[in-house]
Write a protein that holds these residues in place. Sequence first.
Motif, short mmCIF file in Angstrom:
data_model
loop_
_atom_site.label_atom_id
_atom_site.label_comp_id
_atom_site.label_asym_id
_atom_site.label_seq_id
_atom_site.Cartn_x
_atom_site.Cartn_y
_atom_site.Cartn_z
N PHE A 146 52.68 0.70 44.36
CA PHE A 146 52.08 1.19 42.99
C PHE A 146 53.20 1.17 42.09
CE2 PHE A 146 48.37 3.99 43.96
CZ PHE A 146 47.71 2.84 44.49
N ALA A 147 54.49 1.26 42.41
CA ALA A 147 55.80 1.31 41.62
C ALA A 147 55.72 -0.27 41.13
CB ALA A 147 57.10 1.60 42.45
N GLY A 148 55.44 -0.91 41.70
CA GLY A 148 55.69 -2.50 41.25
C GLY A 148 54.28 -2.68 40.41
N LEU A 149 53.03 -2.42 40.83
CA LEU A 149 52.06 -2.81 39.98
C LEU A 149 51.96 -1.97 38.62
CD1 LEU A 149 49.27 -2.96 42.75
CD2 LEU A 149 50.01 -4.82 41.72
N LEU A 150 52.42 -0.90 38.90
CA LEU A 150 52.02 0.07 37.35
C LEU A 150 53.01 -0.43 36.23
CD1 LEU A 150 51.33 3.33 38.99
CD2 LEU A 150 49.91 1.92 37.68
N SER A 151 54.02 -1.37 36.64
CA SER A 151 55.25 -1.77 35.68
C SER A 151 54.18 -2.66 34.63
CB SER A 151 56.08 -2.66 36.24
OG SER A 151 55.74 -3.61 37.03
N ILE A 152 53.12 -3.16 35.10
CA ILE A 152 52.37 -4.38 34.49
C ILE A 152 51.76 -3.57 33.28
CG2 ILE A 152 50.59 -5.78 34.46
CD1 ILE A 152 51.67 -6.71 37.25
N PRO A 153 50.90 -2.63 33.36
CA PRO A 153 50.07 -1.80 32.27
C PRO A 153 51.12 -0.98 31.35
CG PRO A 153 49.77 -0.77 34.49
CD PRO A 153 50.47 -2.07 34.88
N CYS A 154 52.34 -0.63 31.86
CA CYS A 154 53.11 -0.15 30.97
C CYS A 154 53.64 -1.01 29.86
CB CYS A 154 54.55 0.42 31.77
SG CYS A 154 54.07 1.96 32.80
N PHE A 155 53.71 -2.33 30.26
CA PHE A 155 54.31 -3.27 29.39
C PHE A 155 53.10 -3.74 28.55
CE2 PHE A 155 57.88 -3.53 32.13
CZ PHE A 155 58.99 -3.20 31.11
N THR A 156 51.73 -4.13 29.14
CA THR A 156 50.71 -4.96 28.51
C THR A 156 49.82 -4.03 27.83
OG1 THR A 156 49.34 -4.74 30.29
CG2 THR A 156 50.67 -6.55 30.26
N MET A 157 49.67 -2.74 27.99
CA MET A 157 48.59 -1.96 27.34
C MET A 157 48.91 -1.14 26.26
SD MET A 157 46.69 -0.08 30.42
CE MET A 157 45.82 0.97 29.49
N VAL A 158 48.51 -1.92 24.80
CA VAL A 158 48.94 -1.17 23.70
C VAL A 158 47.54 -1.07 22.81
CG1 VAL A 158 49.35 -3.60 22.94
CG2 VAL A 158 50.46 -1.53 21.78
N GLU A 159 47.71 0.07 22.03
CA GLU A 159 46.43 0.07 21.30
C GLU A 159 46.62 -0.76 20.06
OE1 GLU A 159 49.89 2.58 19.81
OE2 GLU A 159 48.76 2.23 21.81
N ARG A 160 45.32 -1.24 19.59
CA ARG A 160 45.03 -1.89 18.42
C ARG A 160 44.72 -1.44 16.96
NH1 ARG A 160 40.55 -4.70 16.82
NH2 ARG A 160 40.62 -6.26 15.37
N LEU A 161 44.19 -0.25 16.96
CA LEU A 161 43.81 0.45 15.73
C LEU A 161 44.53 1.45 15.43
CD1 LEU A 161 39.94 0.67 16.40
CD2 LEU A 161 40.90 -0.98 15.00
N PRO A 162 44.66 1.76 14.20
CA PRO A 162 45.47 3.00 13.78
C PRO A 162 45.30 4.08 14.51
CG PRO A 162 44.51 1.66 11.85
CD PRO A 162 43.94 1.19 13.04
N HIS A 163 46.31 5.11 14.57
CA HIS A 163 45.94 6.33 15.40
C HIS A 163 45.02 7.32 14.55
CE1 HIS A 163 50.08 5.57 17.21
NE2 HIS A 163 49.18 4.62 17.66
N ARG A 164 44.17 8.11 15.28
CA ARG A 164 43.52 9.12 14.62
C ARG A 164 44.17 10.26 14.51
NH1 ARG A 164 40.89 13.37 16.22
NH2 ARG A 164 41.54 13.36 18.46
N LYS A 165 43.92 10.82 13.16
CA LYS A 165 44.36 12.02 12.63
C LYS A 165 43.32 13.13 12.60
CE LYS A 165 47.64 9.57 9.73
NZ LYS A 165 48.06 9.18 8.31
N GLY A 166 43.78 14.49 12.67
CA GLY A 166 42.83 15.42 12.57
C GLY A 166 43.09 16.39 13.50
N THR A 167 41.81 16.92 14.12
CA THR A 167 41.99 18.10 15.01
C THR A 167 41.99 17.20 16.46
OG1 THR A 167 39.48 17.97 15.31
CG2 THR A 167 40.71 19.47 13.80
N PHE A 168 42.65 18.06 17.55
CA PHE A 168 43.03 17.58 18.60
C PHE A 168 41.59 16.95 19.43
CE2 PHE A 168 44.41 17.53 23.20
CZ PHE A 168 45.46 16.71 23.16
N PHE A 169 40.78 18.02 19.39
CA PHE A 169 39.22 17.70 20.00
C PHE A 169 38.34 17.65 18.93
CE2 PHE A 169 41.46 20.47 23.36
CZ PHE A 169 41.42 19.37 24.36
N LEU A 170 37.52 16.89 19.33
CA LEU A 170 36.04 16.85 18.29
C LEU A 170 34.89 17.35 18.82
CD1 LEU A 170 36.74 12.92 17.78
CD2 LEU A 170 37.33 14.97 16.28
N PRO A 171 34.88 18.90 18.50
CA PRO A 171 33.73 19.68 19.25
C PRO A 171 32.38 19.11 18.43
CG PRO A 171 34.96 21.00 17.81
CD PRO A 171 35.80 19.66 17.95
#
Length: 455
Positions: free
Chosen positions: A237-262
């Motif tokens: 797992f130590a070797g495999l998880l290095s891949i998502p740490c580098f490849t996974m990145v969001e594309r849309l602007p971050h959401r603002k406002g409340t932490f939850f959306l009840p």
Amino acid sequence: MTKTDSISSKELETLNNTPQARSEKDLGNLSAPNPDIEEGTIVEEDPTLDVEKQEPPSEITFPDGGAQAWFIVLGAAIAMFCSFGYVNAFGVYESYYLTVILKNKTADDIAWIGSIQIAFIFGSGLFAGSIFDRYGARIIIIPSSILLVTSIMLTSICKEYYQFLLCQGILGGLSQGALYTPAIGVIGQYFNKKRAAAMGLVVAGSSLGGVILPIMLANLLERTSFGWTVRSIGFLFAGLLSIPCFTMVERLPHRKGTFFLPEAFKNLTYSLFVAAFFFILWGLFTPFFFIPTYALNLGMSHSMSIYLVSILNGLSFPGRVLPGILADKLGRMNLMIITPIITSLLIWCWLAIDSATGLIVLTAFFGFWSGSVISLFPAVMAQIVPNPREMGTYIGMAMGISGVAGLTGSPIAGALLTHYGYTAAISFSGSCMAVGTTLLVVARLYHDRRILVVV
């Protein structure tokens, strides 16, 4: 920009009617001249209008392919391999703990380890989803990867029951859940028309883990100690998880406002869907946990009972990919109803199994259709979410509630097994699936009463 790159006018109208977009339109109207106020009059600003400004999602495009998008799929699939793929192999741990390390414990006692792990996988999504929406993927992917490897290494030196609960159940579940939610949320930002297919490939990563990891565990346990067997998983797992740490990145602007959306629960379709998934999860994991021990009662060898876990997860791989492709054409909600119906029927068929051959066949079919249930959940959830920037929070809240089902389902089945036998445990599992399927039908009809349409 091509026509296929942008969302439909119906989706665009939905996005422009989110609470954020409506508030911004109201703010824009405030700046327009008011014919009822004379020119030169000083108007005091209403302090209640200090609303957090955010760019309205007037038009959101989806690549639906390309090198970056498919690298995101690869990284998310690896995250699934190491999160749900690992917990799918708990049947091996259940059998080994029951016969070797924790022989003084009952089946339901040991089931609590896996159930706590599942509960924290879903429960941690309650916070991981909002963190992903507000701050991005890597801020949670990197520390959760480190914690998961740490939990596995600590599990390798555990001796007592409470130690397994803490290291494998709680710490492992928290870190796995923190990997799961961003992996699902980020896919919704890159895919629209091919969303169910992409999510099917991502969730199939857990099936691949459920195939490879039980075989790896079973073979290593025969050749070396428990400690080095588990540490081997940690190094992998130590070797495999290095891949998502580098490849996974969001594309849309971050959401603002409340932490939850009840306010999400004001959407009856979403609330019904969350309730349905709760009951489905309550019964779904019973075969994953107890098919190996059922096989031992039928006279199977210990090694063959372990391979049943790999058969189950191996058949769930096409079960997670193929329905996702079909769902994009036939309707995600439509297919989401069909798959738990068949899965529920297969659980009830388990009552009639009295031979090793029959159990192998049942395991194969259950693996395929249960895999479909898991893969279609995030695809349908993404369809319900009005704004892609809120996807992580919506999925996280649903997972947080479903975590209670993950926590209690298998121990309840284990307690029924200990006191009343397999018939009671299987009946509980099948009944929960039936209730969840009924709620799915209600949610689908509330969303659109027309039966023969793609939804």
